[in-house]
Design an enzyme around this catalytic site. Sequence first.
Site, PDB file in Angstrom:
ATOM      1  N   GLU A 242       1.219  -1.448  -0.140  1.00  0.00           N
ATOM      2  CA  GLU A 242      -0.223   0.260   0.032  1.00  0.00           C
ATOM      3  C   GLU A 242       0.509   0.923   0.027  1.00  0.00           C
ATOM      4  O   GLU A 242       0.621   2.029   0.507  1.00  0.00           O
ATOM      5  CB  GLU A 242      -0.703  -0.222   1.338  1.00  0.00           C
TER       6      GLU A 242
ATOM      7  N   GLU B  58      -4.685  -8.085  -2.329  1.00  0.00           N
ATOM      8  CA  GLU B  58      -5.127  -8.058  -0.614  1.00  0.00           C
ATOM      9  C   GLU B  58      -6.894  -7.423  -0.765  1.00  0.00           C
ATOM     10  O   GLU B  58      -6.846  -6.720  -1.643  1.00  0.00           O
ATOM     11  CB  GLU B  58      -4.228  -7.972   0.333  1.00  0.00           C
TER      12      GLU B  58
END
Length: 526
Positions: free
Chosen positions: A201, A320
């Site tokens: 991220e 994810e």
Amino acid sequence: MAAVVLLVLFSGLHPAAAAASAAGEAATVVVKAAAAVSRTDDNFVCATLDWWPRDKCNYGMCPWYNASIINLDLNNTILNNAVKAFNSLRIRLGGSLQDQVTYKVGSNYGDCRSFQRDDGGLFGFTDGCLEMNRWDELNVFFKRTNTTVTFGLNALKGRRKAAGGKDTLYSGDWDARNALDLMRYTAGKGYRVESWELGNELSGSGVAARVAAAQYGRDVAVLRKAVERVYASGGGEVPKVLAPGGFYDGAWFSEMLRVSGRGAVDGVTHHIYNLGSGKDRDLARKMQDPGYLDQVEKTFRDMAATVRGSGPWSSPWVGESGGAYNSGGKGVSDRYVNGFWYLDQLGMSAAHGTWVYCRQALVGGNYCLLNTTTFVPNPDYYGALLWHRLMGPVVLKAATTSTGGGGGSRYLRSYAHCSREKPGVTVLLINLSNATAFDVSVAGGALGAAPCGGRREEYHLSPRGGDIRSQVVLLNGEALALGPGGEIPELRPAVVGDGCAAPLSVAARGIAFVRFTEFKAPACAA
């Protein structure tokens, strides 16, 4: 003639009871089985293990307990049985704290300490440490359970936060030495890591930190060379390189792929939490709202276009996805209702060319496939297991139309695959309606064929008592429960002698896999 598998989400009636119930709205599912629309990896279904310590808390709850990569009980019988049942489940090790992890190996690890609460640290924690005795234990578990391993590396090593006050930009080259030492140790021990992923991220605007796309691309090129150097003399398959493990940003992803160079990235990984916050009281409604679920299709479509245009040598992965962020929604993400979102995500993403889909999490938080403290499977575990066993890598086009004049077909969603390790096709129908049942006929599209002849094998899932917030799931009317030694129960179908004896009764709010043993599907024979 080839076989077809039909996956139907329904409200919970056993086939015999469904046939005896009031007639539903007539609907037709057309499977275009002449050619595939996309393919997935054989290990498309994936689950994650995270780094979160037990004092990771959100909304007044601390739902992680001992579910971390660092402290998970790898000898738990139920955990081992649950992973073994997949006969090669892909597990991705990563998460928010992965860029703060140091690997205690070689000579480049410096200070290696356990995660501690730190309100001034990224995500509220200090840096953490992976010791090699724990890495050894994890790899013993992976070998014992025949796990396919994806490992997320520490992409913030060597970087410094850029000047600029509240700007979350981190600058400087990635220091790959610690990761290189881990890879050398791993290869030297003969441990099998199928893919190495860089960062978590940090793409686009990031979450707590971000890295510019061009810099990230240069770092991925470094990782690619490191992987090839470490594994060059091993004689086996060289692990894949994945990046960037973040939220989709088209311009950023394209630049990263351009700079990293042709062939550097095998899997372009992105994350999805399209249901919003885990404390949202509207989660269950969103999971049954076809309009809301449709919104994320643009992300899958745009992601596939970016990969085709900027990195056609690679494939899109969902690295994810937990539905609701910050550990998921208590009493929702671990219940039957979450299957509406989860199985729809599997079907939709596969139809748009997604190679792998990783569910957050195998254990931990409120969105876990296995209960965080008991490891007893939650309902989505059984949905994932049935998908893995029945849905093959060849994806077909399926479309649903309502022929009864009720206009409810938007609540009946359909996806199609060739069946796994058998000739055939799998169609996934999701009935999101609370009130409308459907009597579903299956047609063969341009082939003009219907799945007649042979037998029909049905795996009907439903919530106990008809309560979509139940944690107990029924298979063909019987509760799925662990055996006395923690064994995963057998998943046996109900069998209909003639596959076209009657339409499939799809009741309001419910789940089923149905395999037709005879159906013309040229794409499945290719």
